[in-house]
Design an enzyme around this catalytic site. Structure first.
Site, PDB file in Angstrom:
ATOM      1  N   GLN A   1      67.376 -21.541   7.306  1.00 22.43           N
ATOM      2  CA  GLN A   1      68.333 -21.767   6.522  1.00 22.43           C
ATOM      3  C   GLN A   1      69.408 -22.764   6.954  1.00 22.43           C
ATOM      4  O   GLN A   1      70.057 -23.271   6.213  1.00 22.43           O
ATOM      5  CB  GLN A   1      69.184 -20.418   6.415  1.00 22.43           C
ATOM      6  CG  GLN A   1      68.507 -19.264   5.668  1.00 22.43           C
ATOM      7  CD  GLN A   1      69.220 -18.074   5.595  1.00 22.43           C
ATOM      8  OE1 GLN A   1      68.940 -17.099   6.534  1.00 22.43           O
ATOM      9  NE2 GLN A   1      70.079 -17.701   4.638  1.00 22.43           N
TER      10      GLN A   1
ATOM     11  N   TYR B   1      75.404  -5.061   3.662  1.00 23.67           N
ATOM     12  CA  TYR B   1      76.219  -5.890   2.573  1.00 23.67           C
ATOM     13  C   TYR B   1      76.856  -5.185   1.479  1.00 23.67           C
ATOM     14  O   TYR B   1      77.786  -5.391   1.339  1.00 23.67           O
ATOM     15  CB  TYR B   1      75.042  -6.950   1.975  1.00 23.67           C
ATOM     16  CG  TYR B   1      74.649  -7.934   2.860  1.00 23.67           C
ATOM     17  CD1 TYR B   1      75.693  -9.147   2.792  1.00 23.67           C
ATOM     18  CD2 TYR B   1      73.719  -7.912   3.624  1.00 23.67           C
ATOM     19  CE1 TYR B   1      75.155 -10.285   3.750  1.00 23.67           C
ATOM     20  CE2 TYR B   1      73.409  -9.081   4.786  1.00 23.67           C
ATOM     21  CZ  TYR B   1      74.130 -10.079   4.607  1.00 23.67           C
ATOM     22  OH  TYR B   1      73.835 -11.036   5.557  1.00 23.67           O
TER      23      TYR B   1
ATOM     24  N   GLU C   1      74.555  -8.258  10.775  1.00 25.25           N
ATOM     25  CA  GLU C   1      74.839  -9.177   9.466  1.00 25.25           C
ATOM     26  C   GLU C   1      75.891  -8.146   8.650  1.00 25.25           C
ATOM     27  O   GLU C   1      75.639  -7.007   8.460  1.00 25.25           O
ATOM     28  CB  GLU C   1      73.436  -9.403   8.685  1.00 25.25           C
ATOM     29  CG  GLU C   1      72.915 -10.417   9.270  1.00 25.25           C
ATOM     30  CD  GLU C   1      71.713 -10.982   8.040  1.00 25.25           C
ATOM     31  OE1 GLU C   1      71.808 -11.031   7.035  1.00 25.25           O
ATOM     32  OE2 GLU C   1      70.534 -11.481   8.891  1.00 25.25           O
TER      33      GLU C   1
ATOM     34  N   HIS D   1      62.783 -14.511  11.520  1.00 25.08           N
ATOM     35  CA  HIS D   1      63.717 -14.747  10.268  1.00 25.08           C
ATOM     36  C   HIS D   1      62.775 -15.109   8.962  1.00 25.08           C
ATOM     37  O   HIS D   1      63.302 -16.126   8.559  1.00 25.08           O
ATOM     38  CB  HIS D   1      64.943 -14.941  10.626  1.00 25.08           C
ATOM     39  CG  HIS D   1      65.971 -14.539   9.734  1.00 25.08           C
ATOM     40  ND1 HIS D   1      67.397 -14.057  10.202  1.00 25.08           N
ATOM     41  CD2 HIS D   1      66.360 -14.760   8.407  1.00 25.08           C
ATOM     42  CE1 HIS D   1      68.026 -13.704   9.401  1.00 25.08           C
ATOM     43  NE2 HIS D   1      67.377 -14.065   8.264  1.00 25.08           N
TER      44      HIS D   1
ATOM     45  N   ASN E   1      71.683  -4.438   9.080  1.00 20.43           N
ATOM     46  CA  ASN E   1      72.371  -5.302   8.221  1.00 20.43           C
ATOM     47  C   ASN E   1      73.015  -4.580   7.023  1.00 20.43           C
ATOM     48  O   ASN E   1      72.165  -4.023   6.278  1.00 20.43           O
ATOM     49  CB  ASN E   1      71.417  -6.613   7.722  1.00 20.43           C
ATOM     50  CG  ASN E   1      71.158  -7.529   8.896  1.00 20.43           C
ATOM     51  OD1 ASN E   1      71.617  -7.519  10.016  1.00 20.43           O
ATOM     52  ND2 ASN E   1      70.009  -8.168   8.612  1.00 20.43           N
TER      53      ASN E   1
ATOM     54  N   ASP F   1      64.858 -29.015   3.489  1.00 21.42           N
ATOM     55  CA  ASP F   1      64.189 -30.166   4.391  1.00 21.42           C
ATOM     56  C   ASP F   1      65.342 -30.556   4.909  1.00 21.42           C
ATOM     57  O   ASP F   1      65.117 -31.058   6.443  1.00 21.42           O
ATOM     58  CB  ASP F   1      63.859 -31.270   3.232  1.00 21.42           C
ATOM     59  CG  ASP F   1      62.595 -30.955   2.545  1.00 21.42           C
ATOM     60  OD1 ASP F   1      61.914 -29.817   2.735  1.00 21.42           O
ATOM     61  OD2 ASP F   1      62.122 -31.869   1.718  1.00 21.42           O
TER      62      ASP F   1
ATOM     63  N   ARG G   1      73.985 -15.404  17.221  1.00 18.37           N
ATOM     64  CA  ARG G   1      72.645 -14.691  16.639  1.00 18.37           C
ATOM     65  C   ARG G   1      72.076 -16.033  15.947  1.00 18.37           C
ATOM     66  O   ARG G   1      72.559 -16.520  15.160  1.00 18.37           O
ATOM     67  CB  ARG G   1      72.990 -13.596  15.653  1.00 18.37           C
ATOM     68  CG  ARG G   1      71.439 -13.078  15.170  1.00 18.37           C
ATOM     69  CD  ARG G   1      71.844 -11.856  14.174  1.00 18.37           C
ATOM     70  NE  ARG G   1      70.276 -11.482  13.999  1.00 18.37           N
ATOM     71  CZ  ARG G   1      69.798 -11.235  12.676  1.00 18.37           C
ATOM     72  NH1 ARG G   1      70.872 -11.081  11.479  1.00 18.37           N
ATOM     73  NH2 ARG G   1      68.876 -10.899  12.459  1.00 18.37           N
TER      74      ARG G   1
ATOM     75  N   GLU H   1      64.967  -7.898   8.738  1.00 17.04           N
ATOM     76  CA  GLU H   1      65.039  -7.192   7.268  1.00 17.04           C
ATOM     77  C   GLU H   1      63.587  -7.083   7.085  1.00 17.04           C
ATOM     78  O   GLU H   1      62.949  -7.682   6.060  1.00 17.04           O
ATOM     79  CB  GLU H   1      65.716  -7.832   6.634  1.00 17.04           C
ATOM     80  CG  GLU H   1      67.092  -7.690   6.986  1.00 17.04           C
ATOM     81  CD  GLU H   1      68.077  -8.337   5.699  1.00 17.04           C
ATOM     82  OE1 GLU H   1      67.463  -8.754   4.723  1.00 17.04           O
ATOM     83  OE2 GLU H   1      69.192  -8.029   5.710  1.00 17.04           O
TER      84      GLU H   1
HETATM   85  O1  LGS Z   1      71.232 -15.358   4.252  1.00 23.63           O
HETATM   86  C1  LGS Z   1      70.413 -14.036   4.153  1.00 23.63           C
HETATM   87  C2  LGS Z   1      71.601 -12.899   3.726  1.00 23.63           C
HETATM   88  C3  LGS Z   1      72.610 -13.170   2.793  1.00 23.63           C
HETATM   89  O2  LGS Z   1      72.702 -11.835   1.867  1.00 23.63           O
HETATM   90  C4  LGS Z   1      69.870 -13.693   5.410  1.00 23.63           C
HETATM   91  O3  LGS Z   1      69.040 -14.499   5.699  1.00 23.63           O
HETATM   92  C5  LGS Z   1      69.361 -12.033   5.087  1.00 23.63           C
HETATM   93  O4  LGS Z   1      68.950 -11.937   6.509  1.00 23.63           O
HETATM   94  C6  LGS Z   1      70.024 -11.155   4.420  1.00 23.63           C
HETATM   95  O5  LGS Z   1      69.253 -10.434   3.501  1.00 23.63           O
HETATM   96  N1  LGS Z   1      71.192 -11.693   3.585  1.00 23.63           N
HETATM   97  C7  LGS Z   1      71.652 -11.128   2.343  1.00 23.63           C
HETATM   98  N2  LGS Z   1      71.558  -9.827   2.049  1.00 23.63           N
HETATM   99  C8  LGS Z   1      72.183  -9.268   1.036  1.00 23.63           C
HETATM  100  C9  LGS Z   1      71.727  -9.562  -0.155  1.00 23.63           C
HETATM  101  C10 LGS Z   1      71.923  -8.222  -1.139  1.00 23.63           C
HETATM  102  C11 LGS Z   1      71.420  -8.700  -2.626  1.00 23.63           C
HETATM  103  C12 LGS Z   1      71.495  -7.066  -3.176  1.00 23.63           C
HETATM  104  C13 LGS Z   1      70.278  -7.462  -4.227  1.00 23.63           C
HETATM  105  C14 LGS Z   1      70.157  -6.081  -4.933  1.00 23.63           C
HETATM  106  C15 LGS Z   1      69.043  -6.193  -5.656  1.00 23.63           C
END
Ligand code: LGS
Length: 484
Positions: free
Chosen positions: A42, A327, A392, A141, A325, A71, A96, A186
């Protein structure tokens, strides 16, 4: 009888503290470390530099992903000193990061180590230490040499051997510098999106089986690498584990609290239970339901592969900490059992969003801070209060440096985390912010920014500008307490 599931799954009401105790609850205890996170694909860019081969994501984004690729990304491959300085100046203790597998082993073969990559990461890790931080390294990752996807990627057992080879090289060169390791980030998300929904490379849409096979291969790969580390590279103060993405679930219908418990098992329990539970197997409810559904579909065996006795013995207990992690959360609602052969559908539970939850406008992630406290209490009660590293936690925005919503998000989530630790005895040892930089956000490209530092992706220099949340966190970490 309604109380029983609450007791089992930790949804007991906890007495609220006296007002005079409030300030104590807001303090960061000495054993809590605050860190900041990033990942290689990333941020690094330099996708074909110094001997790196294309990764699965390079190949995928060169043909898919609405024209966005990594890139250059944040160009952290060249600007790592600036990034590390930003993290250190933000008072973060943990840094991290992940390593790029296709940089280290471009052909995937252990016989072909790219020493440019080894030297690069030595410089990066030494810089992290020089700036007074502790490196926390993720081996995987989500990016691997693209060549592996030609033989099925994580749906092939060959990946287990390949991951072992890679880990061996990494440990050999870096185990003396790095004390904190994560094998896989994850696995649930990668397996579901890469081998079920087809959103991530390799783009498999094999929903009723693919994620389960991928998940099992990842569990075994993780466990073997855990043992490799413990047998050959362990220091008394090193730690190695896995990080799982867990949401918290709230039952839509209060008279059916079990919908939340079932949803937990499919989401968090699937790849946590084999490692952290006493029985060391998939959650019972998953085994039962997937088998039933498979039979109804006319199959003679379950779509969920079996964890055999030797596998259970290999996997059980292979994490020195629970990597979490967090969110967001979801509501859970029971539905009539489906036979559609899809991953979450096997659960017989629907995930929905509570309209009263505030939404983050960039990703439509509902903001549910209490879900963090609740999931910490569930982990404590279910898995015998393991040390938890929250690796996270964060939210997306549209890139402005004045990010009050993100600042409030951190405040409310840290407050929940501190109450779970200080009041309820959850053994939280680290809280890590996602993410340092506005980075390449996988299939969302550059449309979602999770950084506490704004990166101008239109400038050739990829200029970095710390946001309001960065300064707020810097101050918080210095005070070692949240304001009341
Ligand atoms: O950037 C990623 C972050 C951003 O949000 C990271 O690389 C991952 O490890 C991680 O999965 N990340 C992330 N997850 C939360 C996304 C929540 C989306 C919910 C979708 C529900 C269907």
């Amino acid at each position: 009888f309604l109380l029983l599931p609450c007791l089992i799954f930790g949804r007991t009401t906890v007495n609220l503290p006296n007002p005079s105790d409030d300030d104590e609850l807001l303090k960061f205890p000495d054993d809590l470390m605050i860190g900041v996170a990033s990942s290689a694909f990333q941020t690094e860019g330099a996708w074909d530099v110094d001997g790196k081969s294309p990764s699965n994501w390079d190949e995928y984004t060169h043909v898919n992903n609405f024209g966005a690729n990594a890139d250059i990304a944040c160009d952290s491959y060249h600007k790592y000193k600036e990034d590390i300085k930003l993290a250190a100046n933000g008072n973060f203790k943990f840094f991290r990061m992940s390593l790029s597998w296709s940089r280290i082993l471009p052909t995937g073969s252990i016989g072909n180590i790219n020493y440019n990559a080894i030297n690069h990461y030595k410089n990066v890790l030494n810089e992290v230490k020089k700036q007074g931080m502790i490196p926390f390294v993720t081996l995987y990752h989500w990016d691997h040499p693209a060549i592996f996807d030609k033989f099925g990627g994580w749906n092939s057992e060959k990946m287990i051997i390949a991951f072992n080879d890679y880990a061996q090289v990494v440990f050999k060169h870096f185990a003396n510098i790095v004390k904190f390791w994560t094998t896989i980030n994850e696995p649930m998300v990668y397996c579901y999106y890469g081998h079920g929904k087809g959103f991530f490379p390799p783009g498999d849409t094999f929903e009723g089986r693919g994620p389960y096979i991928c998940g099992q291969n990842m569990l075994i790969a993780h466990a073997q690498v855990y043992h490799l580390f413990k047998n050959k590279y362990n220091n008394s103060d090193s730690q190695i584990g896995i990080v799982n993405a867990c949401w918290n679930f709230y039952p839509e219908n209060p008279s059916e609290p079990e919908s939340a418990d079932i949803a937990f098992e499919y989401n968090c329990g699937w790849l946590s239970n084999p490692i952290f539970s006493k029985e060391g197997d998939y959650p019972v409810i998953m085994k039962q339901r997937i088998k039933e559904n498979s039979y109804l579909e006319g199959l003679s065996t379950s779509r969920l592969p079996e964890l055999t006795e030797p596998m259970i013995n290999l996997i059980k207990g292979t994490s020195d900490y629970f990597g979490l992690n967090y969110y967001s959360s979801r509501m859970s609602d029971k539905v009539e059992k489906t036979q559609s052969g899809k991953w979450f559908d096997d659960s017989g539970v629907n995930m929905t969003i509570n309209n009263e939850w505030p939404m983050d406008v960039a990703t439509w992630i509902p903001i549910v801070p209490e879900g963090l406290g609740d999931i910490l209490r569930i982990i404590k009660n279910k898995y015998n209060n393991p040390p938890v590293y929250i690796l996270e936690n964060g939210i997306a925005s549209n890139g402005s440096s004045y990010d009050l919503v993100r600042t409030k998000y951190f405040y409310s989530h840290m407050k929940e985390m501190l109450a779970a630790k200080n009041r309820d005895g959850c053994n939280v040892k680290a809280y890590v912010v996602w993410s340092l930089l506005d980075s390449f956000e996988w299939v969302a490209g550059y449309r979602q920014y999770f950084g506490i530092v704004y990166v101008d992706h239109n400038s050739p220099q990829r200029t970095r500008t710390p946001k309001t949340s960065y300064y707020w966190l810097k101050d918080m970490i210095h005070q070692r307490a949240l304001p009341s």
